[in-house]
Structure formats: structure tokens, C-alpha cells
Enzyme design. Structure first.
Site, mmCIF file in Angstrom:
data_model
loop_
_atom_site.group_PDB
_atom_site.id
_atom_site.type_symbol
_atom_site.label_atom_id
_atom_site.label_comp_id
_atom_site.label_asym_id
_atom_site.label_seq_id
_atom_site.Cartn_x
_atom_site.Cartn_y
_atom_site.Cartn_z
ATOM 1 N N ARG A 388 0.807 -1.218 0.000
ATOM 2 C CA ARG A 388 0.000 0.000 0.000
ATOM 3 C C ARG A 388 0.845 1.275 0.000
ATOM 4 O O ARG A 388 1.766 1.437 0.788
ATOM 5 C CB ARG A 388 -0.937 0.012 1.217
ATOM 6 N N HIS A 418 4.803 -10.840 2.037
ATOM 7 C CA HIS A 418 5.407 -9.863 2.944
ATOM 8 C C HIS A 418 6.732 -10.377 3.508
ATOM 9 O O HIS A 418 7.417 -9.677 4.240
ATOM 10 C CB HIS A 418 4.409 -9.580 4.079
#
Length: 674
Positions: A388, A418
Site C-alpha cells: 500500500r 510480505h
């Protein structure tokens, strides 16, 4: 019968963390320019909160579901009052004592008018695009951009309303004018305000008010996007600026009548309408043009060498003998860069694999990977395009890498990768695999102010598991129950991470019930996931002593009888952003330590690929234990989170400031052991 446990609300807990940031901005022992940075961080955090979390609250409220929106709005309102008080009553006077007059509330003196007007005509005027809001007209303010509402009167036409853009995209937000040995710093908005007569020459009366709109930042991604997700994401990023309005922020003094006209004309009927200060986007305070080392923290140069790295031996030869660990930003990140640079030119290197979640804007790591590909090596990079607010930069680097011959892999839409991993395969019969496993992004930019831990190792079994994971991710599919990849060393979300953590917690519970030594120390950014929280509650009830260092969101309620009386929660806010995730289990005094990318949030456990890894090297384990001990004993920057979600400081004037103590510890440790 299942015990009923209590939890803090995630969003209110996040606001509690932002309150701690605001507290730091108000502490007069902190140098004034650092206090300004904390004000900027508070403002930036709040903007993201409105873009990401407020839409969820509003949606729940509109559907008649339970929402804490009203409570959150009240907390934010009070925090913004405190923000302005700190800035106006404390920070600005302190700047003035240092020869800097920053005009936030005061009117600029007449003696500056000529220079302000000259700047307006030379730099600003040609960038302004006034839009007249005639009856029934609408205007679409871009996300997070600044505008001025101008109310003016023209004879025979009456009152008019116009919207004027504030061109911060092209100009600095702050203008410095030197006069009488003083730096006068004014907002760009003030330059425009003082020259509005030039834009509306026929007006007989002019007044203006600053406004801003925040918009929903979520991206709507289709599951079926084919092979090229880049094109889809680029389209969605263009749409993000047109998302639904979540907050309409306006300057005090705007009448209710004019406010309603603007809410209608700017299509903000579903947004939070919030009275702010005189100026908005105060996150820009981070770029305040004041350069004075005396007003900042003393420099801590990150030049501490990493023990074992030698000029006389390649890094790869060193790793074949011993594990290394870099503690950023206390130690230089050069060792990590050297890993990729050596891989790019080493003739024995055949393949390179790495994940990239947030790529540095001018990434030296990415450049080394490009060189490696051009040198004939197989290079595979998993670029997470859905990170993001970093999507555009990640897309830019993805295209550059692909053009250079790097194989680019993107994750499936429903899963973010991640994990922080890098792997090198060499023509070496003993140690063919060398790798990096880290708690933070492989990003030399954020490594300057994020505290992270980077393990460089040649542990063949563990790296073999990392290679299995890279192969799976290259298939670009979501993990299923049928994907039987066995991980003995690594804890991998979607495969075995939650299960293994529960086993580790259960082991401590068993030790405590059997009267054996037990204990848990966990450091995270965020703690939300209730299955793991419940097991911590069970461990507390079994008598396990639990120490939690949680920087931000914490949904676990500490200090509650029959639930968490053996759990203490602390958070640290200081000059560096605490970012490392560390898990320490006493295990009957046979201590085990794990580190990695995963917080205990729902998204990390259920919607991402995360990797947690063990630390086997005894020397590195002792180093980490000492660093965590210093953090737990912090009485200067740490607060204890009480059962009412309050940030409680230790009742001591002086004590341990853990980041400073860690910096000194690593410096002394390396000078003694080098």
C-alpha cells in the site's frame, strides 16, 4: 465452557499509539526540530487512518452495525486540539528563540509584503487555476491536495464562491524570507491569500478558508487478472485519487451556510466534516526549511562494522564459516548491499532469488540484480505490487528489472508476499546456498530509520526450505491444504506459522504447570489476531510471565485478573521507528529465539505469505537477548500500556534510553570482539 476474554478495539488502540507519538512531540526534553518531525508523523498517520480505516467504520455505521466511529472521532478531535496547542504554545516560541519566526497563527508583518508579492508573481501566479462555483456547479478536489475557498463580492452580482488550488505539487510548502537576522517562514497558502486581489480584481470584499479532502485508499482488484497484474494496478492507482471522500477538513470561521454549499458542491455528503486548524497537511512540517544541528538529536553515524566482515575475505566465504547479523540502523547497511553486489559478479553464482515488498526509490539492490541478470545469472524477483502506497514505485522497478532480463513474479491478488528473503545458489559442493532472512524490507532507504535485524547465513537446511518457498511462489497460486511443503526450520504463514506458534506457546504453558522455568518475550509492531491472543491469556493464567513490546496496535488487554495479570505490555517511541519482530521462549532455560516479517495481525496470519526463522548462532542469540533486555528496562522512552489503554510513563526523571544504550552496546561489543 469457554472463558470470555476482553480485547481492545483495533482502531482505538491505533489512536492510542498516535497519541503516544503526539506525547513525544510535546516533550520539551526532545530537540525542537525532532518534535516537529513527531508532529509531522502524527499528521501523516492520521491522514492514513482517514484513508484506510474510517471508510470501514462509516460502512459499518451506515449498515446499522456496531461502529466505534463516534468514539474515534471524539478522540481525534481532542488529539488535534492538543496538536495545535503543542505547535502554537511550545514549538513555535522555541523556534523564535533560535531566530526562526514560523507564521502558523500570527499574521505576517507588513515589512514582508513586498517580498511576498514578488515571490507570488515570479513563482506562484501562473500555477493557479481558480474555479468559480456557480449555482448548482460541482468541483472534484483531488485526494489529499490543498485548496482555498474564496468568498468575494462583486457589485451587481453579489457574493461569489471560488476554489483555488494550492500548487504544492510544483512548489515548496514553505517560503523563507530573511529579514533583520531572522528567518521568516510562511506557508504557500499565505502567499496566495495576500495576493487574492490579483486573481479577483473586481472584488470589493475577499476572505478565504483552507480546505482538504481525504479519500478512500483501498484498491478494487479482480481475482482474474491474467498474467500481467501491472496494467491492472496502474489503472486502479489512477482511480485511487477519485475514491469516495472520507474526510472534509476546513479552516475555522467558515459559516454553516457556506459549509453546506461546499459539502454539496464537493460531493462530501458521506464524509466526516471536520473543523481543523488554520492550515492542513501538517505532515509537511517534516520539510520545514530549518537547518540547525543544535536543534536536532546528536548524530549517531551508522558506521559500526558488523563483526566478522573482513576486507581480506569475500562476504560469501565469511558466511560459509559463520552467520552474521546486521542491526539496522545502528550498524551500516553496507553488508547487505555487499551481499547483492558480490552475487552480481561472483562467477560461482548461478541463481539469485529475492522478495521485494517496498523497493527503495533509488534501490542499489535492484541495480545489483539488473547487473547480475546482464552478467548471465538467473535472477528471480518476487515484487509485491500491492504494498500500500508504494504500488507505483514497485511497478516502476518491476518494469526496469523485467527489461533487464530479470524474471518478475507477482503474487496472486488475495495474498500479499510480505516475507523478507534473499537466496543465492552457487557452484559450491559444501555450501551451495547462501541467504538473507530479515525482519524488515530489503530497502537501504528505510534502513536508515527503521530498527530491523538481518540474518545472513549459510544454514543449508533452512535455506533449502526458503528455496522450496520461492519455487511455490513462482507458480503464482494461493496455498491450499493439498500443498504439502514441509517446513522444519521456517514458520511460514498459510502453511505452518500459526500452528507452530501455538505449539511454542503451549510448551511454555506445560512448563509452567509442571513447575519448570517458563517465560515469553515478544516484540511486534501490531498484535490483533485473537487465536494467538487467547493462547497468551491461557499462558498468563497458567503462570507464564509474558513481556510484550508492541509498538502500535495492541488488542490484548493487560493486567486483568483471571485473564492477563501476568502480562505486561510496553511500547517505545524514539528517534528510530521500532520495527523488528522477535519471539523469545524460555523453554525450561533452553532459550529459543525466532525473528521475521510477521506481526500477529489477521492480515499477516491469514492473508499474507510471511516467514519467521530461528536464530541458531549462540553469539547472535546473546546479542539479541541483551538488546531486548535494554528495551524492556527502558525508563526514558518506553511507556506501559495499562488496562484502560493509557500510555503510562515510568515515574523516573532519568534512566535507560534503550536506543541510545543499544547504539553504545553494539559499538562497545564490536570494538572488544573485532
Amino acid at each position: 465452557m469457554m472463558t470470555k476474554y476482553s480485547y481492545f478495539d483495533r482502531d482505538l488502540s491505533w489512536l492510542s499509539f498516535n497519541e503516544r507519538v503526539l506525547i513525544e512531540a510535546g516533550r520539551e526534553i526532545v530537540p525542537v526540530l525532532e518534535r516537529i518531525k513527531f508532529l509531522s508523523i502524527f499528521s501523516s498517520n492520521l491522514d492514513e487512518f482517514y484513508r484506510v480505516r474510517i471508510p470501514i467504520m462509516l460502512a459499518k455505521q451506515q449498515r446499522g452495525k456496531k461502529s466505534i466511529y463516534d468514539k474515534a472521532a471524539k478522540i481525534i478531535y481532542n488529539q488535534q486540539i492538543q496538536f495545535r496547542k503543542i505547535l502554537i504554545e511550545s514549538v513555535i516560541p522555541e523556534l523564535k528563540q533560535s531566530g526562526v519566526h514560523f507564521y502558523y497563527q500570527d499574521q505576517t508583518p507588513q515589512m514582508l509584503d513586498d517580498q511576498i508579492t514578488e515571490y507570488f508573481y515570479c513563482h506562484v501566479a501562473g500555477l493557479l487555476k481558480p474555479v468559480l462555483l456557480e449555482k448548482g456547479a460541482s468541483f472534484f478536489p483531488a485526494n489529499d491536495r490543498l485548496y482555498m475557498v474564496v468568498l468575494f463580492t462583486i457589485e451587481q452580482k453579489g457574493e461569489q464562491i471560488a476554489i483555488v488550488n494550492v500548487p504544492t505539487f510544483h512548489l515548496d510548502r514553505f517560503i523563507t524570507i530573511k529579514s533583520d537576522n531572522t528567518d521568516h517562514i510562511i506557508f504557500l497558502e499565505e502567499v496566495i491569500k495576500k495576493n487574492l486581489k490579483s486573481l479577483f480584481p473586481d472584488a470589493t470584499h475577499i476572505e478565504s478558508f483552507n480546505i482538504k479532502v481525504n479519500r478512500d485508499a483501498e484498491l478494487d482488484l479482480s481475482e482474474d487478472y491474467g498474467e500481467d497484474m501491472t496494467e491492472l494496478l496502474e489503472r486502479q492507482l489512477r482511480k485511487r485519487k477519485y475514491g469516495s471522500a472520507t474526510r472534509f477538513l476546513y479552516e475555522p470561521g467558515l459559516s454553516a451556510q457556506h459549509l453546506q454549499i461546499l459539502v454539496d458542491a464537493l460531493d462530501c455528503k458521506q464524509a466526516s466534516v471536520v473543523e481543523g486548524g488554520r492550515f492542513h497537511n501538517t505532515k509537511d512540517l517534516a520539510s520545514l526549511p530549518v537547518k540547525d544541528a543544535m536543534l536536532c538529536y546528536p548524530d549517531w553515524p551508522a558506521n559500526r562494522k558488523v563483526r566478522g566482515v573482513s576486507r581480506d575475505m569475500t562476504l560469501f566465504d565469511t558466511l560459509a564459516k559463520n552467520d552474521l547479523m546486521v542491526h539496522a540502523p545502528y550498524q551500516t547497511y553496507d553488508t547487505v548491499l555487499r551481499f547483492f553486489n558480490e552475487a552480481a559478479i561472483d562467477p560461482s553464482v548461478e541463481e539469485i532469488y529475492t522478495t521485494m515488498y517496498r523497493v527503495a526509490h533509488d534501490s542499489k539492490i535492484a541495480l545489483a540484480l539488473i547487473s547480475a541478470a546482464k552478467n548471465g545469472k538467473k535472477v528471480v524477483v518476487l515484487v509485491e505490487l500491492k504494498a500500500r502506497f508504494d504500488e507505483a514505485n514497485n511497478i516502476r522497478w518491476s518494469k526496469k528489472l523485467k527489461t533487464a532480463g530479470v524474471k518478475i513474479v507477482h503474487s496472486v491478488n488475495s495474498i500479499k508476499v510480505h516475507a523478507k528473503l534473499a537466496l543465492v545458489k552457487r557452484k559450491d559442493p559444501v555450501n551451495p546456498l547462501l541467504g538473507i532472512l530479515a525482519t524488515g524490507n530489503l530497502n537501504e532507504g528505510t534502513a536508515r530509520f527503521y530498527t530491523d535485524h538481518i540474518l545472513l547465513t549459510s544454514h543449508q537446511s533452512m535455506l533449502g526450505e526458503a528455496k522450496k518457498l520461492f519455487r511455490f511462489l513462482s507458480k503464482k497460486k494461493r496455498p491450499e491444504i493439498t500443498d504439502k511443503i514441509v517446513f522444519e526450520h521456517l514458520l511460514v504463514a498459510q502453511f505452518n506459522l500459526q500452528e507452530r506458534f501455538l505449539q511454542l506457546l503451549d510448551r511454555e504453558i506445560i512448563h509452567a504447570k509442571n513447575g519448570l522455568p517458563s517465560g515469553i518475550t515478544i516484540k511486534l509492531n501490531n498484535l490483533e489476531e485473537q487465536v494467538l491472543i487467547n493462547r497468551l491469556y491461557e499462558a498468563s493464567n497458567a503462570g507464564v510471565k509474558i513481556n510484550l513490546l508492541i509498538r502500535s496496535v495492541c488488542c490484548l488487554v493487560p493486567g486483568v485478573a483471571g485473564q492477563s495479570e501476568n502480562i505486561t505490555v510496553k511500547r517505545i517511541v524514539d528517534r528510530f521507528l521500532e520495527h523488528g519482530r522477535i519471539f523469545i521462549f524460555n523453554n525450561n532455560e533452553d532459550t529459543e529465539i525466532y525473528m521475521g516479517s510477521a506481526d500477529w495481525m489477521n492480515r499477516n496470519i491469514y492473508k499474507r505469505i510471511e516467514v519467521i526463522f530461528p536464530v541458531y548462532d549462540q553469539r547472535l542469540k546473546q546479542q539479541l537477548l541483551q538488546m531486548i533486555t535494554l528495551q524492556w528496562e527502558d525508563t526514558a522512552q518506553a511507556v506501559t500500556l495499562d488496562k484502560n489503554m493509557k500510555n503510562v510513563f515510568a515515574q523516573k526523571d532519568k534512566g535507560i534510553r534503550s536506543q541510545e544504550a543499544i547504539y553504545k552496546f553494539l559499538s562497545d561489543h564490536e570494538s572488544v570482539n573485532s
